[in-house]
Design an enzyme around this catalytic site. Structure first.
Site, PDB file in Angstrom:
ATOM      1  N   ASP A  26     -26.362  -2.626   4.991  1.00 47.70           N
ATOM      2  CA  ASP A  26     -26.291  -4.025   5.421  1.00 47.70           C
ATOM      3  C   ASP A  26     -25.577  -4.877   4.368  1.00 47.70           C
ATOM      4  O   ASP A  26     -24.679  -5.662   4.692  1.00 47.70           O
ATOM      5  CB  ASP A  26     -27.723  -4.535   5.661  1.00 47.70           C
ATOM      6  CG  ASP A  26     -27.784  -6.002   5.983  1.00 47.70           C
ATOM      7  OD1 ASP A  26     -27.600  -6.362   7.163  1.00 47.70           O
ATOM      8  OD2 ASP A  26     -28.003  -6.812   5.053  1.00 47.70           O
ATOM      9  N   ALA A  77     -29.570 -11.412  28.025  1.00 41.01           N
ATOM     10  CA  ALA A  77     -29.516  -9.968  28.267  1.00 41.01           C
ATOM     11  C   ALA A  77     -30.377  -9.230  27.243  1.00 41.01           C
ATOM     12  O   ALA A  77     -30.259  -9.475  26.034  1.00 41.01           O
ATOM     13  CB  ALA A  77     -28.077  -9.476  28.182  1.00 41.01           C
ATOM     14  N   VAL A 119     -34.025 -12.881  16.169  1.00 40.66           N
ATOM     15  CA  VAL A 119     -33.078 -14.002  16.124  1.00 40.66           C
ATOM     16  C   VAL A 119     -32.893 -14.623  17.517  1.00 40.66           C
ATOM     17  O   VAL A 119     -33.027 -15.837  17.701  1.00 40.66           O
ATOM     18  CB  VAL A 119     -31.708 -13.543  15.568  1.00 40.66           C
ATOM     19  CG1 VAL A 119     -30.713 -14.694  15.550  1.00 40.66           C
ATOM     20  CG2 VAL A 119     -31.861 -12.956  14.171  1.00 40.66           C
ATOM     21  N   GLU A 153     -21.321 -17.329  11.147  1.00 42.91           N
ATOM     22  CA  GLU A 153     -21.998 -17.852   9.952  1.00 42.91           C
ATOM     23  C   GLU A 153     -23.276 -17.083   9.644  1.00 42.91           C
ATOM     24  O   GLU A 153     -23.632 -16.873   8.478  1.00 42.91           O
ATOM     25  CB  GLU A 153     -22.315 -19.341  10.156  1.00 42.91           C
ATOM     26  CG  GLU A 153     -22.838 -20.056   8.940  1.00 42.91           C
ATOM     27  CD  GLU A 153     -21.880 -19.993   7.754  1.00 42.91           C
ATOM     28  OE1 GLU A 153     -20.877 -20.700   7.779  1.00 42.91           O
ATOM     29  OE2 GLU A 153     -22.142 -19.230   6.800  1.00 42.91           O
ATOM     30  N   GLY A 207     -39.966  -9.510  10.335  1.00 48.29           N
ATOM     31  CA  GLY A 207     -38.687  -9.661  11.064  1.00 48.29           C
ATOM     32  C   GLY A 207     -37.471  -9.756  10.156  1.00 48.29           C
ATOM     33  O   GLY A 207     -36.412 -10.194  10.579  1.00 48.29           O
ATOM     34  N   GLU A 242     -33.613  -4.710   9.291  1.00 45.92           N
ATOM     35  CA  GLU A 242     -32.808  -4.293  10.441  1.00 45.92           C
ATOM     36  C   GLU A 242     -33.641  -3.342  11.303  1.00 45.92           C
ATOM     37  O   GLU A 242     -34.658  -2.802  10.864  1.00 45.92           O
ATOM     38  CB  GLU A 242     -31.546  -3.574   9.956  1.00 45.92           C
ATOM     39  CG  GLU A 242     -30.598  -4.453   9.182  1.00 45.92           C
ATOM     40  CD  GLU A 242     -30.142  -5.675   9.980  1.00 45.92           C
ATOM     41  OE1 GLU A 242     -29.586  -5.526  11.070  1.00 45.92           O
ATOM     42  OE2 GLU A 242     -30.349  -6.805   9.501  1.00 45.92           O
ATOM     43  N   VAL A 295     -23.709 -13.294   7.374  1.00 41.57           N
ATOM     44  CA  VAL A 295     -23.891 -13.074   5.929  1.00 41.57           C
ATOM     45  C   VAL A 295     -24.873 -14.121   5.406  1.00 41.57           C
ATOM     46  O   VAL A 295     -24.653 -15.318   5.568  1.00 41.57           O
ATOM     47  CB  VAL A 295     -22.561 -13.189   5.157  1.00 41.57           C
ATOM     48  CG1 VAL A 295     -22.791 -12.973   3.665  1.00 41.57           C
ATOM     49  CG2 VAL A 295     -21.546 -12.186   5.680  1.00 41.57           C
ATOM     50  N   LYS A 322     -21.926  -6.928   4.542  1.00 39.78           N
ATOM     51  CA  LYS A 322     -21.765  -8.346   4.189  1.00 39.78           C
ATOM     52  C   LYS A 322     -20.722  -8.502   3.078  1.00 39.78           C
ATOM     53  O   LYS A 322     -19.919  -9.445   3.092  1.00 39.78           O
ATOM     54  CB  LYS A 322     -23.113  -8.920   3.757  1.00 39.78           C
ATOM     55  CG  LYS A 322     -24.096  -9.019   4.926  1.00 39.78           C
ATOM     56  CD  LYS A 322     -25.509  -9.272   4.442  1.00 39.78           C
ATOM     57  CE  LYS A 322     -26.465  -9.471   5.585  1.00 39.78           C
ATOM     58  NZ  LYS A 322     -27.880  -9.424   5.165  1.00 39.78           N
ATOM     59  N   ILE A 329     -27.791 -19.457   5.108  1.00 42.01           N
ATOM     60  CA  ILE A 329     -26.959 -20.100   4.070  1.00 42.01           C
ATOM     61  C   ILE A 329     -25.534 -20.290   4.586  1.00 42.01           C
ATOM     62  O   ILE A 329     -24.902 -19.320   5.006  1.00 42.01           O
ATOM     63  CB  ILE A 329     -26.901 -19.239   2.786  1.00 42.01           C
ATOM     64  CG1 ILE A 329     -28.305 -18.918   2.288  1.00 42.01           C
ATOM     65  CG2 ILE A 329     -26.074 -19.921   1.711  1.00 42.01           C
ATOM     66  CD1 ILE A 329     -28.333 -17.945   1.113  1.00 42.01           C
TER      67      ILE A 329
HETATM   68  P1  NDP Z   1     -33.857  -7.279  17.090  1.00 46.49           P
HETATM   69  O1  NDP Z   1     -33.848  -5.803  17.035  1.00 46.49           O
HETATM   70  O2  NDP Z   1     -35.111  -8.015  16.781  1.00 46.49           O
HETATM   71  O3  NDP Z   1     -33.392  -7.753  18.560  1.00 46.49           O
HETATM   72  C1  NDP Z   1     -32.346  -7.159  19.263  1.00 46.49           C
HETATM   73  C2  NDP Z   1     -32.321  -7.712  20.686  1.00 46.49           C
HETATM   74  O4  NDP Z   1     -31.187  -7.190  21.359  1.00 46.49           O
HETATM   75  C3  NDP Z   1     -33.558  -7.339  21.508  1.00 46.49           C
HETATM   76  O5  NDP Z   1     -33.936  -8.415  22.326  1.00 46.49           O
HETATM   77  C4  NDP Z   1     -33.059  -6.176  22.384  1.00 46.49           C
HETATM   78  O6  NDP Z   1     -33.676  -6.109  23.643  1.00 46.49           O
HETATM   79  C5  NDP Z   1     -31.596  -6.554  22.555  1.00 46.49           C
HETATM   80  N1  NDP Z   1     -30.768  -5.370  22.732  1.00 46.49           N
HETATM   81  C6  NDP Z   1     -30.530  -4.390  21.834  1.00 46.49           C
HETATM   82  N2  NDP Z   1     -29.719  -3.458  22.373  1.00 46.49           N
HETATM   83  C7  NDP Z   1     -29.436  -3.868  23.618  1.00 46.49           C
HETATM   84  C8  NDP Z   1     -28.680  -3.335  24.699  1.00 46.49           C
HETATM   85  N3  NDP Z   1     -28.042  -2.177  24.571  1.00 46.49           N
HETATM   86  N4  NDP Z   1     -28.616  -4.040  25.844  1.00 46.49           N
HETATM   87  C9  NDP Z   1     -29.263  -5.200  25.999  1.00 46.49           C
HETATM   88  N5  NDP Z   1     -30.013  -5.770  25.008  1.00 46.49           N
HETATM   89  C10 NDP Z   1     -30.103  -5.091  23.861  1.00 46.49           C
HETATM   90  O7  NDP Z   1     -32.668  -7.771  16.156  1.00 46.49           O
HETATM   91  P2  NDP Z   1     -32.575  -9.124  15.311  1.00 46.49           P
HETATM   92  O8  NDP Z   1     -32.840 -10.272  16.199  1.00 46.49           O
HETATM   93  O9  NDP Z   1     -33.348  -8.997  14.052  1.00 46.49           O
HETATM   94  O10 NDP Z   1     -31.039  -9.096  14.890  1.00 46.49           O
HETATM   95  C11 NDP Z   1     -30.021  -9.415  15.792  1.00 46.49           C
HETATM   96  C12 NDP Z   1     -28.695  -9.471  15.050  1.00 46.49           C
HETATM   97  O11 NDP Z   1     -28.765 -10.490  14.067  1.00 46.49           O
HETATM   98  C13 NDP Z   1     -28.326  -8.186  14.298  1.00 46.49           C
HETATM   99  O12 NDP Z   1     -26.944  -8.012  14.335  1.00 46.49           O
HETATM  100  C14 NDP Z   1     -28.792  -8.481  12.882  1.00 46.49           C
HETATM  101  O13 NDP Z   1     -28.071  -7.730  11.922  1.00 46.49           O
HETATM  102  C15 NDP Z   1     -28.459  -9.952  12.794  1.00 46.49           C
HETATM  103  N6  NDP Z   1     -29.202 -10.688  11.794  1.00 46.49           N
HETATM  104  C16 NDP Z   1     -30.556 -10.599  11.763  1.00 46.49           C
HETATM  105  C17 NDP Z   1     -31.282 -11.332  10.849  1.00 46.49           C
HETATM  106  C18 NDP Z   1     -32.771 -11.248  10.776  1.00 46.49           C
HETATM  107  O14 NDP Z   1     -33.344 -11.836   9.852  1.00 46.49           O
HETATM  108  N7  NDP Z   1     -33.450 -10.581  11.691  1.00 46.49           N
HETATM  109  C19 NDP Z   1     -30.609 -12.229   9.902  1.00 46.49           C
HETATM  110  C20 NDP Z   1     -29.157 -12.284  10.044  1.00 46.49           C
HETATM  111  C21 NDP Z   1     -28.499 -11.524  10.962  1.00 46.49           C
HETATM  112  P3  NDP Z   1     -35.238  -5.724  23.811  1.00 46.49           P
HETATM  113  O15 NDP Z   1     -35.972  -6.814  23.115  1.00 46.49           O
HETATM  114  O16 NDP Z   1     -35.496  -5.712  25.260  1.00 46.49           O
HETATM  115  O17 NDP Z   1     -35.385  -4.403  23.144  1.00 46.49           O
HETATM  116  N1  HSE Z   2     -31.936  -7.267   7.376  1.00 52.63           N
HETATM  117  C1  HSE Z   2     -31.148  -8.332   6.865  1.00 52.63           C
HETATM  118  C2  HSE Z   2     -31.675  -8.730   5.502  1.00 52.63           C
HETATM  119  C3  HSE Z   2     -31.199  -9.508   7.798  1.00 52.63           C
HETATM  120  O1  HSE Z   2     -32.780  -8.332   5.146  1.00 52.63           O
HETATM  121  O2  HSE Z   2     -30.971  -9.426   4.774  1.00 52.63           O
HETATM  122  C4  HSE Z   2     -30.275 -10.617   7.389  1.00 52.63           C
HETATM  123  O3  HSE Z   2     -28.949 -10.241   7.515  1.00 52.63           O
END
Ligand code: NDP
Ligand code: HSE
Length: 433
Positions: free
Chosen positions: A202, A46, A17, A130, A188, A191, A133, A206, A137
């Protein structure tokens, strides 16, 4: 052109994301400035490992491992790291240093939401979520704002993209669970720990967020009944199809208005049979859909991408624009409304329909015995289908009328020990008919 105010934006996380959020913030900087009334300066990102490869081209100099320093002086902090800690601590630090928060982190909100919203209320900061969940959407704002004058009675939704993707491919291709999960991870959707998806943690998070908003009541995560999809077999999928259903992981949030001891709510997540003709049955792949039944508005349906980095980034950026507008206009952020204080009932108290599949000896009187046990347990039969298994036993697929979950469970327990039932093959709830 008048000089726009410049807002400092800190991004925590650059995974599926975050990398898309950063890319869109940079690519659409001019348009976003026009829409929000402020230039949005991406001050830093970060991450854990600044040198890790990213899904988008991001300048190395923006990367830092020092989130705490990045947060200081930021106007908007976008938290897309995920997990409980250090996400919670960073968000609280950001609120207390005057930033507005945008987050996609349902785990953090479902667990620490009350603390975070309270901290934001104290200083008048906004917390927008937003993306938390059903990803792309718009469902949070409709519940929080558009339906704030109505009375929501029920929400039924597919709110986890990964499990819908898995169940859909199992249903349509007869695909293997493990193989499809690996695809969802590669794309991607899943989780960081896919157990969160397949064991429905998850979706439960939600559901807690949706129910809290819909019923103006803080619904603790522990009060959400949760069952995942790991027990769903190809055989169950085939049987469901044969009976005119599809198995979907559903989140059901229900207002129980007619109880003798006063109004309450039920919040639950489980795999359920959905009739093939129901609109939720045609939600395929990683898509999500949320049905909202409201007293005045009637039935509303929200549909679209339920996971994916770019799709989720869309919702995050919508929140960023709103937060920027608020920051420019001044005034306090919109707090959460949790004043109804409705109790959440245990799963045993819910009332729904069930499909019970049994293997029994193919002998005279067996069906009558089964029917008698169901009747004694206050479980009324709606349909029965009998087929013969390869082993020569009879397979009974019993559809019930509405029954109380506790009655149904006790009755299935009595069937299992009745001497006429060889095996309880499955018990599934039926929703949406
Ligand atoms: P990822 O695991 O792909 O990315 C997590 C990011 O956070 C990475 O860049 C990681 O760094 C960084 N990170 C994690 N822990 C730390 C820490 N302790 N200090 C600094 N940086 C940190 O997660 P997603 O992008 O898939 O998801 C992000 C959020 O969005 C979650 O809460 C997820 O539930 C939510 N979400 C995700 C969706 C999806 O489709 N993926 C949809 C809707 C919500 P590094 O890359 O260096 O490891
Ligand atoms: N892992 C979650 C899913 C990402 O599959 O719905 C979106 O919240």
């Amino acid at each position: 052109m008048t000089d726009k105010r410049r807002l400092r934006v800190a991004l925590l996380g650059a995974g599926s994301v975050g990398s898309q959020v950063a890319a869109l913030l940079r690519e659409h900087a001019d348009e976003l400035a026009e829409r929000s009334g402020a230039e949005l300066e991406l001050a830093g990102i970060a991450v854990r490992n600044p040198d890790a490869p990213r899904n988008a081209e991001l300048p190395r100099e923006l990367m830092t491992t020092d989130a705490e320093t990045l947060i200081v002086g930021s106007d908007i902090v976008i938290e897309v790291m995920g997990g409980l800690e250090p996400a919670r601590s960073y968000v609280l630090q950001a609120i207390n240093s005057g930033a507005d928060i945008v987050t996609a982190n349902k785990a953090m909100l479902a667990t620490h939401g009350a603390e975070i919203f309270d901290a934001a209320d104290q200083v008048g900061a906004s917390v927008s979520y937003e993306a938390a969940v059903a990803a792309a959407i718009p469902i949070i704002r409709p519940l929080r704002d558009s339906l704030a004058g109505d009375r929501v009675n029920r929400i039924m939704g597919i709110v986890n993209g990964t499990t819908n993707y898995i169940l859909d491919r199992m249903d349509r291709e007869g695909a293997d669970f493990g193989e499809v999960l690996a695809d969802a991870q590669r794309l991607g959707y899943a989780e960081a720990d896919p157990t969160a998806d397949v064991e429905a943690y998850d979706a439960a998070q939600k559901a807690a967020i949706l129910a809290s908003l819909a019923f103006h009541t803080t619904v603790p995560l522990e009060a959400v009944h949760r069952e995942g999809i790991t027990g769903i077999t190809k055989g169950m999928m085939d049987a469901a199809r044969h009976a005119g259903y599809v198995i979907k992981l559903l989140a059901v949030c229900e207002r129980l208005a007619d109880r003798a001891d006063g109004e309450a709510v039920s919040v639950r997540v489980y795999p359920a049979l959905v009739p093939r003709e129901h609109p939720l049955a045609s939600v395929h792949g990683v898509n999500n859909a949320v049905f909202v039944e409201a007293a005045a508005a009637g039935n509303l349906m929200f549909y679209g991408a339920g996971a994916g980095g770019l799709q989720t980034a869309s919702a995050v950026l919508g929140d960023v624009v709103s937060a920027a507008r608020r920051h420019i206009a001044g005034g306090v952020g919109v707090g959460e409304s949790a004043r109804a204080h409705l109790p959440v009932v245990a799963i045993g108290e819910i009332v729904t329909r069930y499909q019970v599949t049994l293997e029994v000896d193919d002998q005279a009187g067996v069906l009558a015995t089964v029917a008698g046990i169901l009747s004694d347990g206050r479980v009324s039969i709606a349909t029965v289908e009998q087929t013969v298994t390869e082993e020569g036993r009879a397979r009974l697929v019993i559809g019930t009328h509405q029954a109380v979950e506790q009655d149904l469970n006790e009755t299935v327990g009595r069937l299992a020990t009745s001497g006429v039932v060889e095996r309880v093959v499955s018990v599934l709830r039926v929703e949406g008919d």
